[in-house]
Design a protein around this motif. Structure first.
Motif, short mmCIF file in Angstrom:
data_model
loop_
_atom_site.label_atom_id
_atom_site.label_comp_id
_atom_site.label_asym_id
_atom_site.label_seq_id
_atom_site.Cartn_x
_atom_site.Cartn_y
_atom_site.Cartn_z
N UNK A 116 -0.65 -82.20 67.93
CA UNK A 116 -0.12 -83.16 66.98
C UNK A 116 1.35 -83.40 67.32
N UNK A 117 1.77 -84.65 67.20
CA UNK A 117 3.15 -85.02 67.44
C UNK A 117 3.82 -85.44 66.14
N UNK A 118 5.11 -85.13 66.05
CA UNK A 118 5.89 -85.51 64.87
C UNK A 118 6.01 -87.03 64.82
N UNK A 119 5.70 -87.63 63.67
CA UNK A 119 5.81 -89.08 63.53
C UNK A 119 6.76 -89.50 62.42
N UNK A 129 9.78 -82.56 54.79
CA UNK A 129 8.38 -82.94 54.91
C UNK A 129 8.22 -83.65 56.24
N UNK A 130 7.25 -83.19 57.03
CA UNK A 130 7.04 -83.72 58.37
C UNK A 130 5.60 -84.21 58.47
N UNK A 131 5.43 -85.43 58.90
CA UNK A 131 4.10 -85.97 59.16
C UNK A 131 3.77 -85.78 60.63
N UNK A 132 2.57 -85.26 60.90
CA UNK A 132 2.11 -85.01 62.27
C UNK A 132 0.88 -85.85 62.54
#
Length: 948
Positions: A116-119, A129-132
């Motif tokens: 998964x990459x950070x988006x 809060x980090x969306x992957x």
């Protein structure tokens, strides 16, 4: 990134990575002002004064980053012939046998771009809060979610939480009723916190500020988040890894050579490398050079594997729930345990009597035999505080009954009363299974079995998958139902029958021993031996756990409890039973401290129950293994732990039991327990020489109980360890990192037992401190070296560490009487002629005396006076609200490390007589006797010598 990582990466993937590389330059220039880097949008909200992560966009390369095994099939049903380069590349993974760091590792790895990459990144008060977004498709155990969320919470200066979860659908999580780790009211302070956080391409890095070392790093590929297969790899700071449980690890320092350990509660003896009784997904990592330590807890109750890799790294593979990590920054190993127990709960405080020696066995056959055992040990002057009743005291092995027959346990209530008159206690076992075989009810009042009819009426049982009726299994009384201790009505149910046993049947037990609570089942899944064919009973990925199926030796995974299906809450069964049993004892005996002894456990069970290490074997190899397990459970927050002394299964031998009695005298929980059909192994069953050595070592234990009790109090209040690994005190001494044949009580007492047959010379390592022989007070000559010590059959090596003061008390045959005897102090001077110690004292059985203030506390300090003409020992009263302590006195003080005879000794400013002073010129010990110092008053002892 190079054009080619592995041959298995397709040209399209290579071209895509090249395109990303070109885009980086453009986006970096055009996007910085807009706050957009590599497509990562920083949307600030709330208070942004907290730690700001540093972006790290390094694209992984094989020589710099860690490799993660790509699984092509369920390892439980693995066909090794299928593990080929062709099949590896077919699923999209990379094959390169030369990359494996040694021959025991895998050859098929996830490509570095997979995961998964950070988006998107959003800051808020005390967190991120980090969306992957999923990058690539490799599917082996279910389709991964396209998007997952990573929530980072800064809890304190030494603790943070990282939770990977599905933002679009609620998934099972450990319920707060089981374990509620609350976010502290006080927040992290950016200036004084021990850590900073970096966001990487694949997620997160935690960096220790003081050393600028990465201690937790998710930048390896392979992050997977499917419905029943969650995988993440944590890159570590060093290979010094400890913890995880419950297993028979055999050594304290983990083997990082691709070892795989399954975690899932299971009824299996501590012999092989299987998952054992408890689920403890916590590890400690001693960082490079021993400069600091960190701990990590995965709050997840599903079955899992942890794979230890030589990179060093740890891969978690979990078959449900979420990935909910808590990271503790220490910096010392003791700090890590204190921070962990602050989160999951401090160890329960045991009653003082439970520190005494305890006897048990499965199948005494009759009360007559129990009485003989108690009497012969009393006649041999063997200290004994507790006698147990195993399942043979019951009527047909039905709990909440007793075998009231002439050949059974008729007269048990009167026997327990006699024990109480002698200052002794009685503990009964309660397995969770409620017998449903009505043919066993004959002989019970009205031919009925109240616990079964009541459970059916109240519907407080584990239910069948269809939600109707109890799921039945099979244990000692045949077919059984299992109480659902997560049902809110279960407490009232359990209390009714615990009260019935105590008040109606007059079995005046002093504590409860809960066993078989993994939960155990003699048949796979149910009494029929089968479970439905579905994704819970046959999950796509099977961790390395005992049995062909996940439900072997336990219940079907689709059976239902109040907290959820067994698939999710199985490993919480004993935890919930411990909670309920603790609460019931609190309600039945509000003036007493509950004592619950459990075999199975989860993180936080230590708040409610203590633990023994299960059904070991009468074999020499089990002695050192028990020390490893003892020290691991100390890290898990269980301060009161022990193994079955002399072994449970098989025949013990004279020498084995003699050496085990010596070791077991220094388990916090000291119980001799063995199984049906084997020789008696209580101390009085052996010859006079073994009786003497057992008596001597138990007298030493009883003498040290005030010290042990103080350590248990400190564990209960502050979370420190009682049985302590040597590296906890000497983390920068590399030789201590792997020591697990010696251990400490607290920081002060080094215990070095003989653990091998026919051994009378033992190599003992002495870390860099002054060490004194416990028995003579003589200082050991070696420091940071090992010494070969003559250790005959009647001796265990004990050494007091310089700089510490140990309180002691004259022993007796039970703690009820030893607590009335006079006390003393061992003062072990360090290089600066200083020492310190403490004593906590209360009535030994009331609940939470520290919180209500009903206790006595003293601090002891020794050191040179300002003029350096004398040494002063101060006994300072810190808190005094326990009137019974007025009867106690410190009558003797032994000071180790006094190199010359003192000119004079003063007590509270007055010279004491020469008759009260003894100086040992050989061992350099100053002994002062007949001091008669009340422990409820402050005192100062001062001695002057010509050395100043």
């Amino acid at each position: 990134m190079p054009d080619r990582i592995y041959e298995s990466i397709s040209n399209s993937n290579i071209n895509r990575r090249k395109l990303y590389g070109a885009l980086i330059v453009v986006i970096l220039v055009a996007g910085i002002a807009a706050g957009v880097i590599l497509g990562i949008q920083f949307s600030d909200s709330g208070d942004n004064t907290n730690i700001k992560p540093e972006m790290n966009h390094t694209i992984p390369t094989p020589d710099k980053h860690k490799l993660v095994e790509c699984l092509m099939q369920n390892p439980k049903t693995e066909n090794k012939a299928w593990n080929s380069q062709e099949n590896c590349t077919k699923v999209g993974c990379s094959w390169n046998a030369s990359i494996t760091q040694n021959g025991d590792g895998p050859s098929c790895f996830y490509p570095l771009w997979f995961g998964y990459l950070v988006s998107n990144v959003s800051y808020h008060g005390n967190g991120i809060d980090i969306t992957l977004k999923k990058n690539g498709t490799i599917t082996t155990f279910g389709e991964s979610l396209e998007t997952i969320q990573l929530s980072v919470e800064y809890h304190t200066n030494t603790r943070l939480r990282l939770k990977f979860f599905d933002p679009n659908k609620k998934r099972y999580e450990v319920p707060p009723e089981a374990l509620d780790i609350k976010k502290p009211l006080s927040s992290m302070d950016e200036l004084t916190s021990l850590y900073k956080v970096n966001i990487t391409q694949f997620g997160i890095q935690i960096i220790r500020k003081s050393t600028n070392s990465v201690i937790f790093d998710t930048s390896s590929p392979g992050l997977t988040f499917a419905d029943q297969f969650l995988q993440i790899t944590i890159n570590l700071n060093s290979s010094n890894v400890y913890g995880f449980g419950e297993h028979n690890h055999r050594r304290l320092l983990h083997d990082m050579n691709w070892k795989r350990w399954g975690i899932f509660t299971r009824d299996v003896a501590p012999v092989d490398e299987w998952n054992l009784y408890g689920q403890q997904p916590f590890y400690m990592n001693l960082e490079e050079g021993g400069e600091a330590a960190n701990g990590v807890f995965l709050k997840n109750s599903n079955a899992m594997d942890v794979i230890l890799q030589p990179n060093p790294a740890i891969t978690f593979r979990v078959i449900g729930g979420v990935l909910d990590f808590y990271v503790f920054l220490g910096p010392t190993p003791e700090n890590v345990v204190q921070q962990y127990t602050e989160a999951v709960g401090r160890p329960v405080m045991p009653p003082y009597w439970s520190l005494g020696f305890q006897l048990s066995r499965w199948n005494y056959e009759s009360l007559e035999n129990v009485t003989k055992v108690v009497n012969r040990n009393m006649e041999a002057a063997i200290p004994q505080d507790v006698q147990y009743g195993d399942i043979d005291y019951m009527h047909n092995k039905l709990i909440f009954t007793y075998n009231n027959t002439e050949r059974g346990y008729k007269g048990l209530p009167e026997f327990i009363e006699r024990l109480h008159e002698n200052g002794q206690k009685y503990i009964v076992i309660l397995d969770p299974g409620i017998g449903t075989n009505k043919s066993l009810y004959t002989g019970l009042p009205n031919g009925t079995y109240g616990p079964e009819t009541d459970a059916i009426a109240k519907e407080v049982y584990v239910r069948n998958p269809n939600g109707t009726g109890p799921l039945e299994g099979e244990v000692w009384p045949g077919t059984v139902l299992y109480p659902d201790f997560t049902n809110p009505n279960s407490t009232a149910y359990w209390k009714t029958w615990c009260s019935y046993l105590y008040n109606d049947l007059k079995i005046k037990y002093d504590a409860l021993w809960i066993d078989m609570n993994e939960p155990s089942n003699f048949k796979p899944g149910s009494s029929s031996g089968t479970c439905s064919k579905n994704k819970y009973n046959y999950p796509p990925y099977m961790p390395r756990i005992l049995g062909d199926q996940i439900y072997d030796k336990t219940l079907c995974m689709d059976s239902i409890q109040n907290w959820g299906i067994q698939y999710n809450v199985h490993s919480l069964y004993a935890h919930s039973q411990s909670q309920v049993t603790f609460k019931v004892l609190r309600e039945l005996f509000p003036d007493k401290r509950p004592f619950v002894l459990t075999r199975s456990s989860f993180a936080g069970t230590n708040k409610y129950a203590v633990h023994w290490l299960g059904d070991n074997q009468s074999q020499w190899r089990q002695l050192p293994w028990s020390i490893t397990a003892l020290l691991e459970f100390s890290m898990f927050g269980f301060s009161y732990v022990g193994a079955d002394i002399c072994g449970f299964w098989f025949e013990t031998t004279d020498e084995l039991c003699q050496r085990w009695m010596q070791l077991g005298a220094f388990y916090p929980f000291a119980r001799n327990h063995n199984a049906i059909g084997f020789r008696d192994q209580d101390p009085a069953a052996f010859n006079a020489f073994i009786q003497r050595t057992s008596r001597d070592v138990l007298i030493t234990r009883y003498k040290l109980l005030p010290f042990l009790y103080t350590l248990l109090h400190e564990a209960h209040i502050w979370g420190s360890t009682v049985s302590r690994p040597v590296f906890h005190e000497f983390p920068q001494d590399e030789k201590t990192w792997s020591i697990d044949r010696q251990f400490l009580w607290g920081a002060a007492l080094l215990i070095s037992p003989v653990l091998e047959k026919d051994q009378t010379n033992l190599d003992v390592y002495f870390p860099d401190a002054r060490w004194y022989n416990f028995y003579t007070g003589k200082e050991e000559e070696r420091r940071k070296k090992a010494a070969s010590l003559f250790t005959p059959l009647d001796k265990i090596n004990l050494h007091v560490r310089g700089g510490h003061i140990i309180p002691w008390q004259i022993a007796a045959n039970t703690t009820q009487y030893s607590r009335k005897n006079s006390m003393g102090l061992y003062v072990a001077l360090d290089d600066d002629l200083q020492a310190k110690g403490s004593l906590f004292w209360d009535d030994g059985e009331s609940f939470e005396t520290y919180k209500v203030g009903s206790y006595l506390a003293l601090n002891f300090t020794a050191g040179p006076t300002k003029s350096y003409t004398s040494v002063q020992l101060s006994l300072d009263l810190i808190h005094s609200n326990y009137t019974e302590a007025n009867r106690l006195h410190f009558n003797q003080v032994d000071v180790f490390g006094v190199t010359r005879r003192p000119k004079s000794v003063l007590l509270n400013g007055k010279i004491i007589s020469k008759e009260q002073i003894l100086y040992d010129t050989t061992n350099k010990v100053l002994q002062m006797a007949n001091l008669n110092m009340t422990i409820t008053n402050q005192h100062v002892i001062e001695w002057t010598t010509s050395m100043f």
